[in-house]
Design a protein around this motif. Sequence first.
Motif, mmCIF file in Angstrom:
data_model
loop_
_atom_site.group_PDB
_atom_site.id
_atom_site.type_symbol
_atom_site.label_atom_id
_atom_site.label_comp_id
_atom_site.label_asym_id
_atom_site.label_seq_id
_atom_site.Cartn_x
_atom_site.Cartn_y
_atom_site.Cartn_z
ATOM 1 N N HIS A 76 -1.137 -13.928 4.803
ATOM 2 C CA HIS A 76 0.326 -13.614 4.741
ATOM 3 C C HIS A 76 0.822 -13.205 6.079
ATOM 4 O O HIS A 76 2.353 -13.221 6.147
ATOM 5 C CB HIS A 76 0.410 -12.173 3.806
ATOM 6 C CG HIS A 76 -0.051 -12.366 2.558
ATOM 7 N ND1 HIS A 76 0.081 -11.453 1.466
ATOM 8 C CD2 HIS A 76 -0.182 -13.509 1.605
ATOM 9 C CE1 HIS A 76 -0.358 -11.844 0.568
ATOM 10 N NE2 HIS A 76 -0.366 -13.351 0.499
ATOM 11 N N HIS A 77 0.182 -12.750 7.186
ATOM 12 C CA HIS A 77 0.657 -12.444 8.305
ATOM 13 C C HIS A 77 -0.140 -13.184 9.468
ATOM 14 O O HIS A 77 -1.284 -13.347 9.120
ATOM 15 C CB HIS A 77 0.426 -10.791 8.447
ATOM 16 C CG HIS A 77 0.792 -9.951 7.276
ATOM 17 N ND1 HIS A 77 2.053 -9.647 6.927
ATOM 18 C CD2 HIS A 77 0.022 -9.468 6.249
ATOM 19 C CE1 HIS A 77 1.872 -9.011 5.937
ATOM 20 N NE2 HIS A 77 0.960 -8.780 5.263
ATOM 21 N N ARG A 142 -3.389 -7.687 -0.193
ATOM 22 C CA ARG A 142 -2.149 -7.462 0.624
ATOM 23 C C ARG A 142 -2.096 -8.390 1.860
ATOM 24 O O ARG A 142 -0.953 -8.808 2.080
ATOM 25 C CB ARG A 142 -2.411 -6.107 1.229
ATOM 26 C CG ARG A 142 -1.888 -4.881 0.358
ATOM 27 C CD ARG A 142 -1.612 -3.779 1.412
ATOM 28 N NE ARG A 142 -2.548 -3.665 2.452
ATOM 29 C CZ ARG A 142 -3.430 -2.686 2.697
ATOM 30 N NH1 ARG A 142 -3.364 -1.491 1.971
ATOM 31 N NH2 ARG A 142 -4.501 -2.681 3.627
ATOM 32 N N TYR A 154 4.737 -14.412 -2.878
ATOM 33 C CA TYR A 154 4.948 -13.368 -1.862
ATOM 34 C C TYR A 154 5.985 -13.378 -0.607
ATOM 35 O O TYR A 154 6.623 -12.465 -0.747
ATOM 36 C CB TYR A 154 3.188 -13.530 -0.899
ATOM 37 C CG TYR A 154 3.429 -12.635 0.212
ATOM 38 C CD1 TYR A 154 3.060 -11.033 -0.144
ATOM 39 C CD2 TYR A 154 3.682 -13.206 1.439
ATOM 40 C CE1 TYR A 154 3.351 -10.354 1.070
ATOM 41 C CE2 TYR A 154 3.678 -12.190 2.435
ATOM 42 C CZ TYR A 154 3.462 -10.948 2.523
ATOM 43 O OH TYR A 154 3.649 -9.853 3.550
ATOM 44 N N ASN A 157 9.260 -12.246 -2.594
ATOM 45 C CA ASN A 157 9.227 -11.081 -2.999
ATOM 46 C C ASN A 157 9.298 -10.259 -1.733
ATOM 47 O O ASN A 157 9.720 -8.981 -1.874
ATOM 48 C CB ASN A 157 8.342 -10.516 -3.739
ATOM 49 C CG ASN A 157 8.074 -11.269 -5.452
ATOM 50 O OD1 ASN A 157 9.195 -11.521 -5.803
ATOM 51 N ND2 ASN A 157 6.925 -11.440 -5.775
ATOM 52 N N LYS A 158 8.875 -10.811 -0.457
ATOM 53 C CA LYS A 158 8.901 -9.789 0.615
ATOM 54 C C LYS A 158 10.285 -9.476 1.127
ATOM 55 O O LYS A 158 10.539 -8.620 1.718
ATOM 56 C CB LYS A 158 8.002 -10.685 1.580
ATOM 57 C CG LYS A 158 7.913 -9.972 3.010
ATOM 58 C CD LYS A 158 7.100 -10.864 3.867
ATOM 59 C CE LYS A 158 7.366 -10.823 5.505
ATOM 60 N NZ LYS A 158 6.817 -11.558 6.196
ATOM 61 N N LYS A 159 11.297 -10.504 0.966
ATOM 62 C CA LYS A 159 12.675 -10.410 1.200
ATOM 63 C C LYS A 159 13.322 -9.472 0.644
ATOM 64 O O LYS A 159 13.261 -8.782 -0.226
ATOM 65 C CB LYS A 159 13.445 -11.856 1.077
ATOM 66 C CG LYS A 159 12.738 -13.023 1.989
ATOM 67 C CD LYS A 159 13.437 -14.155 1.841
ATOM 68 C CE LYS A 159 12.725 -15.128 2.447
ATOM 69 N NZ LYS A 159 13.061 -16.561 2.339
#
Length: 159
Positions: A76-77, A142, A154, A157-159
Amino acid sequence: MSQDKELRKAFRSDVEKLKNLLIENADNESIIVGTKDKPIVSDNPNIPIEHMFMEGVYVRKMTMFKDTVVLGAIHHHKHICFLLKGNLTVRSEEGLINYVAPCFIIAEPGNQRLLYAHEDSEWYNIHANPDNGEDTEEIESRIVSVTYEDFDEYIKNKK
């Protein structure tokens, strides 16, 4: 469609086909895959994983034995990876790259990698761990997705 988007789409399609083939042929010795309940392999002697924790940081060390192939999760990052021992070829949307220890890469989010070990190798992923948790399944939920559909969800929904 731009050439980059076309290559990314083709890579993702190829990875999905490979993943399905591996799942169909998994024997938990020469081909090791996650399960529905535990999709990320983290407790198999053929791909030893060590977890290390320090203030705000989670380190995941994966030992890959010679001729091992691993299909990684989708991170994710942005994070950093270190190859401190060995020789790996990595295939991703960025192409086919050979790494010889010691070296590092900056791993961009949303990119899945297929790793092949030419010799016994040690690969470290370094991630932020702001709550200092030590439950690896919770941390994994996560920081990674198992499918591109999950990653897209993901991001949405992060926005």
